[in-house]
Design an enzyme around this catalytic site. Structure first.
Site, PDB file in Angstrom:
ATOM      1  N   GLU A  54       1.252  -1.353  -0.270  1.00  0.00           N
ATOM      2  CA  GLU A  54      -0.016  -0.291  -0.169  1.00  0.00           C
ATOM      3  C   GLU A  54       0.552   1.174  -0.058  1.00  0.00           C
ATOM      4  O   GLU A  54       1.505   2.000   0.582  1.00  0.00           O
ATOM      5  CB  GLU A  54      -0.878  -0.070   1.189  1.00  0.00           C
ATOM      6  CG  GLU A  54      -1.945   1.445   1.518  1.00  0.00           C
ATOM      7  CD  GLU A  54      -2.928   1.627   2.854  1.00  0.00           C
ATOM      8  OE1 GLU A  54      -3.348   2.022   2.631  1.00  0.00           O
ATOM      9  OE2 GLU A  54      -2.824   0.515   3.603  1.00  0.00           O
TER      10      GLU A  54
ATOM     11  N   LYS B 290      -2.577  -2.055  -3.063  1.00  0.00           N
ATOM     12  CA  LYS B 290      -3.687  -1.227  -2.635  1.00  0.00           C
ATOM     13  C   LYS B 290      -3.398   0.007  -2.356  1.00  0.00           C
ATOM     14  O   LYS B 290      -2.353   0.666  -2.072  1.00  0.00           O
ATOM     15  CB  LYS B 290      -4.197  -1.561  -1.049  1.00  0.00           C
ATOM     16  CG  LYS B 290      -5.227  -0.561   0.047  1.00  0.00           C
ATOM     17  CD  LYS B 290      -5.913  -0.799   0.692  1.00  0.00           C
ATOM     18  CE  LYS B 290      -6.601  -0.022   1.368  1.00  0.00           C
ATOM     19  NZ  LYS B 290      -7.457  -0.060   2.463  1.00  0.00           N
TER      20      LYS B 290
END
Length: 294
Positions: free
Chosen positions: A176, A213
């Site tokens: 992420e 993500k």
């Protein structure tokens, strides 16, 4: 890694719920839920209250595997129980939802336009505990604020270096590298980030797989190459501070991108709602995020 959970994460319609607020972000999450700082006197009471909030969300009939593929947990949540089961087991066995664990320890100070992750001490021990608690995968967050090539490369390098250690522990890492939605160079950041991620993905072995993500991109379908990459199980989007409505609208425009929302999932929930009101509010959010994801 359970094959049936891998297939669900890879193929199922739905989204990933983010319930992983940690020590720094918990007071803000509780305040949004209607519990001010003066309602608790120490960290232990604060974490009890946030576990009660998460338990209410996860036990709600609206928290339904027909719409929700997985849920990302804070470490304390993993070690606590819901209805007599450790949280990961409750999600998998009672709800049919795949459990993930946030493993990062927060962000370092900004340098070269980015915030790397702080060092993660005893990571291998944490990953072993995650396996013991039947967790499927992990998540770790960095932040990109400016289109600095060196900074963005450092973020991606760090994410994949730790990601490979997570893969070695037979867990699926969610990489992420968040791009700040308020960055004046957001689109340029995303172009550089995509190139750096592709370089790392192309260097992976056939058996090494990750999830990504990412902030919903300014350029529609920018991440198509990442979504179809053979080493990528799924690409999910963070809400990044957008309201539910705005995040859903932006998500709908990006084919193959599904949600992994936190604030946008829980923004209208309140501790003072009756169970009927709470469940109806959560159901509305869940269904709207699901529709945007499919």
């Amino acid at each position: 890694m359970q094959h049936n959970q891998l297939e669900k994460v890879k193929m199922a319609n739905g989204f990933i719920a983010a319930l992983d607020q940690s020590g720094g972000s918990t007071p803000k999450a509780l305040a949004a839920y209607g519990i001010p700082k003066h309602a608790y006197t120490n960290e232990e009471e604060m974490f009890d209250l946030v576990h009660d909030m998460r338990t209410r969300i996860m036990t709600s009939p609206a928290f339904d595997s027909n719409y929700i593929i997985g849920a990302i947990l804070f470490e304390q949540t993993m070690d606590r129980k819901i209805e007599g089961l450790y949280t990961g087991d409750y999600l998998a066995e009672k709800k049919g939802i795949v459990p993930f664990l946030k493993v990062d320890k927060g962000l370092a100070e900004e340098k070269n336009g980015v915030q790397l992750m702080k060092q993660i001490p005893n990571l291998e021990n944490t990953l072993q505990r995650a396996n013991d608690r039947h967790i499927f995968g992990t998540k770790m967050r960095s932040v990109i604020k400016h289109a600095n090539q060196d900074g963005i490369k450092a973020v991606v390098d760090q994410q994949f270096e730790i990601g490979k250690r997570i893969i070695a522990a037979d867990l699926l890492p969610i990489i992420e590298p968040e791009v700040d939605i308020h960055s004046p160079e957001k689109e340029a950041c995303e172009d550089t980030l995509k190139a750096e991620i592709l370089d790392q993905l192309n260097a992976l072995n056939d058996h090494e797989h990750v999830m990504l993500k990412l902030t919903i991109p300014t350029q529609t379908n920018l991440y198509k190459e990442l979504i179809i990459h053979p080493n990528v199980v799924r690409v999910v989007a963070l809400s990044g501070g957008y309201s539910t409505k705005e995040a859903n609208e932006k998500l709908k425009a990006n084919n193959g991108l599904i949600a992994s929302f936190s604030r946008a999932l829980a923004q209208d929930l309140n501790v003072n709602q009756t169970d009927q009101q709470f469940n109806a509010t959560l159901e509305q959010a869940v269904k709207s995020i699901y529709e945007a994801s499919v």
